[in-house]
Design an enzyme around this catalytic site. Structure first.
Site, mmCIF file in Angstrom:
data_model
loop_
_atom_site.group_PDB
_atom_site.id
_atom_site.type_symbol
_atom_site.label_atom_id
_atom_site.label_comp_id
_atom_site.label_asym_id
_atom_site.label_seq_id
_atom_site.Cartn_x
_atom_site.Cartn_y
_atom_site.Cartn_z
ATOM 1 N N ASP A 1 0.817 -1.210 0.000
ATOM 2 C CA ASP A 1 0.000 0.000 0.000
ATOM 3 C C ASP A 1 0.854 1.264 0.000
ATOM 4 O O ASP A 1 2.041 1.241 0.365
ATOM 5 C CB ASP A 1 -0.896 0.049 1.237
ATOM 6 C CG ASP A 1 -2.020 -0.973 1.199
ATOM 7 O OD1 ASP A 1 -2.028 -1.813 0.273
ATOM 8 O OD2 ASP A 1 -2.878 -0.940 2.091
ATOM 9 N N ASP A 2 0.216 2.374 -0.356
ATOM 10 C CA ASP A 2 0.683 3.747 -0.119
ATOM 11 C C ASP A 2 1.780 4.239 -1.045
ATOM 12 O O ASP A 2 2.196 5.396 -0.937
ATOM 13 C CB ASP A 2 1.167 3.936 1.328
ATOM 14 C CG ASP A 2 0.050 3.757 2.342
ATOM 15 O OD1 ASP A 2 -1.119 3.632 1.915
ATOM 16 O OD2 ASP A 2 0.338 3.752 3.544
ATOM 17 N N HIS B 1 -5.647 2.901 -4.352
ATOM 18 C CA HIS B 1 -5.678 3.142 -2.901
ATOM 19 C C HIS B 1 -6.060 4.592 -2.608
ATOM 20 O O HIS B 1 -5.600 5.164 -1.616
ATOM 21 C CB HIS B 1 -4.319 2.810 -2.284
ATOM 22 C CG HIS B 1 -4.346 2.608 -0.787
ATOM 23 N ND1 HIS B 1 -5.317 1.886 -0.139
ATOM 24 C CD2 HIS B 1 -3.492 3.049 0.189
ATOM 25 C CE1 HIS B 1 -5.078 1.871 1.162
ATOM 26 N NE2 HIS B 1 -3.986 2.586 1.392
ATOM 27 N N HIS C 1 -5.395 9.452 0.000
ATOM 28 C CA HIS C 1 -5.285 8.675 1.234
ATOM 29 C C HIS C 1 -5.944 9.419 2.405
ATOM 30 O O HIS C 1 -5.286 9.746 3.424
ATOM 31 C CB HIS C 1 -3.820 8.408 1.577
ATOM 32 C CG HIS C 1 -3.629 7.248 2.535
ATOM 33 N ND1 HIS C 1 -3.810 7.370 3.899
ATOM 34 C CD2 HIS C 1 -3.263 5.968 2.316
ATOM 35 C CE1 HIS C 1 -3.568 6.221 4.482
ATOM 36 N NE2 HIS C 1 -3.222 5.333 3.537
ATOM 37 N N HIS D 1 3.568 -2.238 3.177
ATOM 38 C CA HIS D 1 3.545 -0.872 2.672
ATOM 39 C C HIS D 1 4.822 -0.586 1.892
ATOM 40 O O HIS D 1 5.916 -1.012 2.293
ATOM 41 C CB HIS D 1 3.377 0.127 3.819
ATOM 42 C CG HIS D 1 2.070 -0.010 4.530
ATOM 43 N ND1 HIS D 1 1.834 -1.002 5.462
ATOM 44 C CD2 HIS D 1 0.917 0.705 4.423
ATOM 45 C CE1 HIS D 1 0.598 -0.896 5.915
ATOM 46 N NE2 HIS D 1 0.015 0.127 5.293
#
Length: 552
Positions: A337-338, A391, A395, A487
């Site tokens: 993620d991210d 995603h 965020h 991540h």
């Protein structure tokens, strides 16, 4: 002598006259096609199909503005049909005035209020409706059974497992007419999508997965379906998998139940293939190409039935184009993620290098605001067999849960467009911030065409920031079918997962994308649905969820 000759000729004439009826009976399973009668009207609708039969002839249903309309089953199991085609198909006329439907059948007129739950029937009696008229686009829908019976007609409903037909008739309807109408519908409208899916093999060029009787199946050989100039070809080594073992390939020949078939085998890229149209004949199936690069083998005739062809083509188009996946004892999906993080020599590039070294595929759930800063390596994702996921653009720490539909769509859809602009393909999956979702998020993702992917194994790398802890969490807890959360932010994650891949590979694990893992486990990812893992018990539940309880 003349009398005998004349009688013989009469017999011949009678036999010739009987041939069309016999042929029709063969096409419709032994039942004669329905012949419309004077002073009667018959309308045959089909759930989710804009084609219908009106007095035996195929017509197309639309809203008067060129938009197709279809009967459907609502969430409560009510069978709803568009009111105008229903009334006019039964020989009546319809006028909408002052929020009231005025229906004329012969010399009698009845009224149905737009917000009413009852209708005064042609017979003068009040008929209760299970739901009031429902607006869908430019058309109003009404419960088919209640309204048909209120108008003095008869109705027979066959659920999707039996064709999804809604047969309405008024006037002279004899015993057996409904069965004859059903037989005519099978021939002219086709069977339901559900029926086709329960008895079909669908393949797509470039995919080593197939859709077999409604389930996605990953071929054990990992060999892909190939498109040549003369048609589509299926890998011979996988024939047993799609025929319950009746077809086998060995020593250059194909056998069926032990007997050799006259089935040509072609070598393409050092792999043996059989032509899909030849395979259809060997299996006793009908062959259809509903879209370019796609073939469907079915027990029922599919060719020519547009709605069903489009529906099955849409499902088969989701068959993944998997990379070179090694055979393994267990499979897990590594997800990050991210990201992305860093430029041409930054952290994401180091992570991609580590995955490449381990012949591993992964799914990257990317944030749009970071793509804008770090996009020098975007061509590597798809080129090296990875999957791109959404995603959100910014965020949002307040997450998507509890937010308006417009907020959710703006965060997700704008990021989808951004990702596509860099990699040339829309993301195939999404992960909400913090894994948080509600019914509104699910509905928005259904509209955006994205399955929601959460996880079953959390490394907590964002919190621990220690390669040893990350490594230990993975190797101590990984199970076949897991989705692992990490991540794309720090070097400790790259170091920890690299060591974990070494250890798990020695245990027989392979590392795949989320979509590849779903395909390997025979699960079709549905937009708006939430998935956390593909362990055996979860897969069993997913495959057991599909059931129909619609009622007329």
């Amino acid at each position: 002598m003349k009398w005998k000759t004349g009688a013989a000729l009469m017999v011949v004439v009678l036999l010739i006259a009987m041939i069309p009826a016999a042929v029709s009976a063969l096409k419709t399973g032994g039942l004669p096609s329905f012949a419309p009668k004077p002073d009667s009207h018959q309308l045959v609708l089909q759930i989710d199909n804009s084609a219908a039969l009106k007095d035996g002839e195929v017509v197309n249903l639309d809203d008067g503005k060129g938009n197709a309309i279809t009967p459907y089953i609502d969430e409560s199991g009510n069978m709803l049909v568009p009111i105008r085609p229903l009334v006019e198909g039964l020989g009546g006329s319809l006028v909408f005035e002052d929020e009231t439907f005025k229906i004329t059948m012969g010399s009698k007129t009845v009224e149905l209020g737009q917000d009413a739950y009852s209708i005064e029937g042609v017979d003068g009696e009040s008929h209760t409706l299970p739901v009031k008229p429902t607006r869908n686009g430019n058309s109003f829908y009404v419960p088919g059974r209640a309204v048909t019976e209120a108008l003095g007609g008869q109705i027979a409903y066959y659920p999707p497992a039996e064709g999804g037909y809604v047969i309405c008739a008024i006037g002279d309807v004899a015993e057996g007419d409904m069965d004859a109408l059903k037989a005519t519908a099978q021939e002219k409208l086709g069977y339901s999508v559900q029926q086709y899916l329960k008895d079909c093999l669908a393949v797509r060029d470039g995919s080593s997965s197939v859709m077999l009787n409604g389930d996605t199946v990953q071929l054990e050989s990992n060999d892909k379906v190939k498109k040549e100039e003369d048609g589509l070809y299926f890998p011979a080594e996988s024939l047993s998998e799609i025929s319950s073992g009746s077809l086998k390939y060995a020593d250059g020949a194909v056998t069926k139940d032990g007997s050799r078939l006259d089935l040509a085998v072609k070598t393409i890229d050092d792999t043996q293939y059989v032509k899909m149209s030849d395979l259809a004949s060997a299996l006793g199936k009908n062959y259809c190409e509903p879209a370019d690069g796609m073939a469907v083998l079915t027990g029922y005739v599919l060719d020519g039935h547009k709605m069903q062809m489009d529906a099955i083509a849409a499902q088969a188009s989701g068959l993944p184009s998997l990379g070179n996946i090694p055979k393994a004892d267990a499979y897990i999906a590594l997800t990050f993620d991210d990201g992305p993080t860093g430029g041409s020599s930054g952290l994401t590039v180091k992570l991609l290098d580590a995955l490449k070294e381990h012949n591993a595929h992964a799914t990257f759930f990317m944030c749009g605001y970071r793509i804008k800063d770090f996009h020098t390596h975007m061509d590597r994702y798809l080129g090296e067999g990875h999957e791109v996921g959404n995603h959100t653009m910014n965020h949002p720490m307040k997450t998507l849960k509890g937010q308006s539909s417009s907020f959710v769509h703006e965060e997700v859809d704008s990021n989808t467009d951004l990702i596509e602009s860099y990699v040339g393909q829309k993301p195939t999956v999404m992960r909400p911030v913090g894994g948080a979702y509600d019914d509104n998020v699910k509905q928005c993702m259904k509209e955006s065409g994205l399955p929601i992917i959460n996880w079953s194994l959390d490394t907590l790398d964002w919190k621990n920031r220690d390669a040893d802890i990350i490594y230990q969490k993975i190797v101590d807890n990984a199970q076949d079918g897991d989705i692992v959360l990490m991540h794309d932010l720090r070097q400790c994650t790259v170091d920890g997962v690299s060591r974990a891949m070494d250890t798990l590979a020695d245990r027989g694990f392979a590392f795949v994308t989320v979509s590849e893992l779903a395909a390997i486990k025979g699960v079709t990812l549905e937009p708006g649905e939430v998935y956390t893992d593909f362990r055996d018990e979860t897969v069993a539940k997913l495959k057991g969820e599909s059931s129909t309880s619609e009622e007329a």
